[in-house]
Design an enzyme around this catalytic site. Structure first.
Site, PDB file in Angstrom:
ATOM      1  N   LYS A 122       3.799  12.788   5.532  1.00 36.96           N
ATOM      2  CA  LYS A 122       3.685  12.219   4.184  1.00 36.96           C
ATOM      3  C   LYS A 122       4.517  13.050   3.221  1.00 36.96           C
ATOM      4  O   LYS A 122       4.273  14.239   3.034  1.00 36.96           O
ATOM      5  CB  LYS A 122       2.224  12.166   3.725  1.00 36.96           C
ATOM      6  CG  LYS A 122       2.057  11.523   2.355  1.00 36.96           C
ATOM      7  CD  LYS A 122       0.590  11.286   2.019  1.00 36.96           C
ATOM      8  CE  LYS A 122       0.414  10.733   0.613  1.00 36.96           C
ATOM      9  NZ  LYS A 122       1.139   9.465   0.382  1.00 36.96           N
ATOM     10  N   HIS A 124      -2.753  15.603   3.854  1.00 40.83           N
ATOM     11  CA  HIS A 124      -2.357  14.431   4.635  1.00 40.83           C
ATOM     12  C   HIS A 124      -1.492  14.893   5.800  1.00 40.83           C
ATOM     13  O   HIS A 124      -1.040  16.037   5.836  1.00 40.83           O
ATOM     14  CB  HIS A 124      -1.553  13.441   3.782  1.00 40.83           C
ATOM     15  CG  HIS A 124      -2.370  12.694   2.779  1.00 40.83           C
ATOM     16  ND1 HIS A 124      -2.799  13.274   1.595  1.00 40.83           N
ATOM     17  CD2 HIS A 124      -2.843  11.424   2.758  1.00 40.83           C
ATOM     18  CE1 HIS A 124      -3.495  12.383   0.901  1.00 40.83           C
ATOM     19  NE2 HIS A 124      -3.528  11.258   1.580  1.00 40.83           N
ATOM     20  N   GLY A 126       0.813  -1.208   0.000  1.00 38.76           N
ATOM     21  CA  GLY A 126       0.000   0.000   0.000  1.00 38.76           C
ATOM     22  C   GLY A 126       0.845   1.255   0.000  1.00 38.76           C
ATOM     23  O   GLY A 126       0.313   2.366   0.066  1.00 38.76           O
ATOM     24  N   THR A 127       2.151   1.092  -0.064  1.00 31.90           N
ATOM     25  CA  THR A 127       3.068   2.233  -0.083  1.00 31.90           C
ATOM     26  C   THR A 127       2.920   2.990  -1.395  1.00 31.90           C
ATOM     27  O   THR A 127       2.834   2.386  -2.466  1.00 31.90           O
ATOM     28  CB  THR A 127       4.522   1.758   0.064  1.00 31.90           C
ATOM     29  OG1 THR A 127       4.619   0.860   1.164  1.00 31.90           O
ATOM     30  CG2 THR A 127       5.453   2.940   0.303  1.00 31.90           C
ATOM     31  N   THR A 163      -3.629   8.220  -4.720  1.00 30.58           N
ATOM     32  CA  THR A 163      -5.049   8.205  -5.063  1.00 30.58           C
ATOM     33  C   THR A 163      -5.399   9.431  -5.897  1.00 30.58           C
ATOM     34  O   THR A 163      -6.093   9.332  -6.909  1.00 30.58           O
ATOM     35  CB  THR A 163      -5.907   8.184  -3.794  1.00 30.58           C
ATOM     36  OG1 THR A 163      -5.566   7.030  -3.021  1.00 30.58           O
ATOM     37  CG2 THR A 163      -7.388   8.137  -4.130  1.00 30.58           C
TER      38      THR A 163
END
Length: 203
Positions: free
Chosen positions: A90, A86, A27-28, A96
């Site tokens: 991050k 975020h 998921g990185t 996304t």
């Protein structure tokens, strides 16, 4: 193996899993996504790789992809503005947001991912983005605004996530899905979360 490391080491981690023939869910975000997919596919290793693990956000992402396929150019001439917020730790632009932008481009919008506005300042996150203070260390707020050439028509899409539960649930679904594909010896070995969604593998 489940991988949530950092963008700077994404290729090194993938090479490690390839070397040890270890199936993985990643998921990185970040890195060279095409190279990552190509390396894993060429190695014939089972994996689920996706920049977004949240089930409902994945469904929205898939909907936008289908919309772009079915109605190419539907928003030609419109202006697009994308803002994502975020936690300050991050380092990269939301994967996304990049994926959704690609769908908007298919709908006829002229926009580059470098134009995505990143909000990492805590004061702006609270006052402008309306992020609850208790979720400043773990949130994902995305806003996509589309404005007609003459400014008389306005569309806005949002998906705001507080905390990390949605990602944990999606990651478990992806791991269970991958285990089933391995058990069935599926000829396809590289998947994303849209594949998981289409398989009805969301609990």
């Amino acid at each position: 193996m489940v991988d949530y490391t950092v963008p700077d080491v994404i290729h090194e981690m993938a090479n490690l899993y390839i070397k040890h023939r270890t199936p993985f869910v990643m998921g990185t975000t970040g890195g060279d996504r095409e190279k990552l997919a190509e390396d894993v596919k060429n190695a014939g290793l089972y994996a689920v790789i996706a920049p977004q693990m949240g089930k409902q956000v994945v469904a929205f992402q898939a909907m936008m992809e289908m919309m772009a396929e079915q109605f190419p150019g539907a928003f030609s001439g419109y202006m697009l503005k994308v803002t994502e917020s975020h936690q300050s730790s991050k380092k990269d632009t939301s994967g996304t947001a990049k994926a959704i932008v690609n769908s908007f481009k298919g709908l006829g919008l002229d926009f580059d991912v470098s134009q995505i506005e990143l909000v990492r300042d805590r004061e702006q996150q609270v006052n402008r983005m309306k992020v609850p203070e208790e979720h400043l260390l773990g949130h994902a707020y995305h806003t996509y605004q589309l404005i007609s050439p003459d400014g008389t028509v306005y569309f806005e899409f949002q998906h705001n996530v507080c905390g990390r539960t949605i990602y944990a649930e999606g990651t478990v679904d992806a791991a269970l899905f991958l285990a089933r594909q391995i058990e069935q010896k599926d000829s396809q070995k590289l998947y994303n979360m849209v594949d998981v969604l289409k398989a009805g593998a969301m609990r």
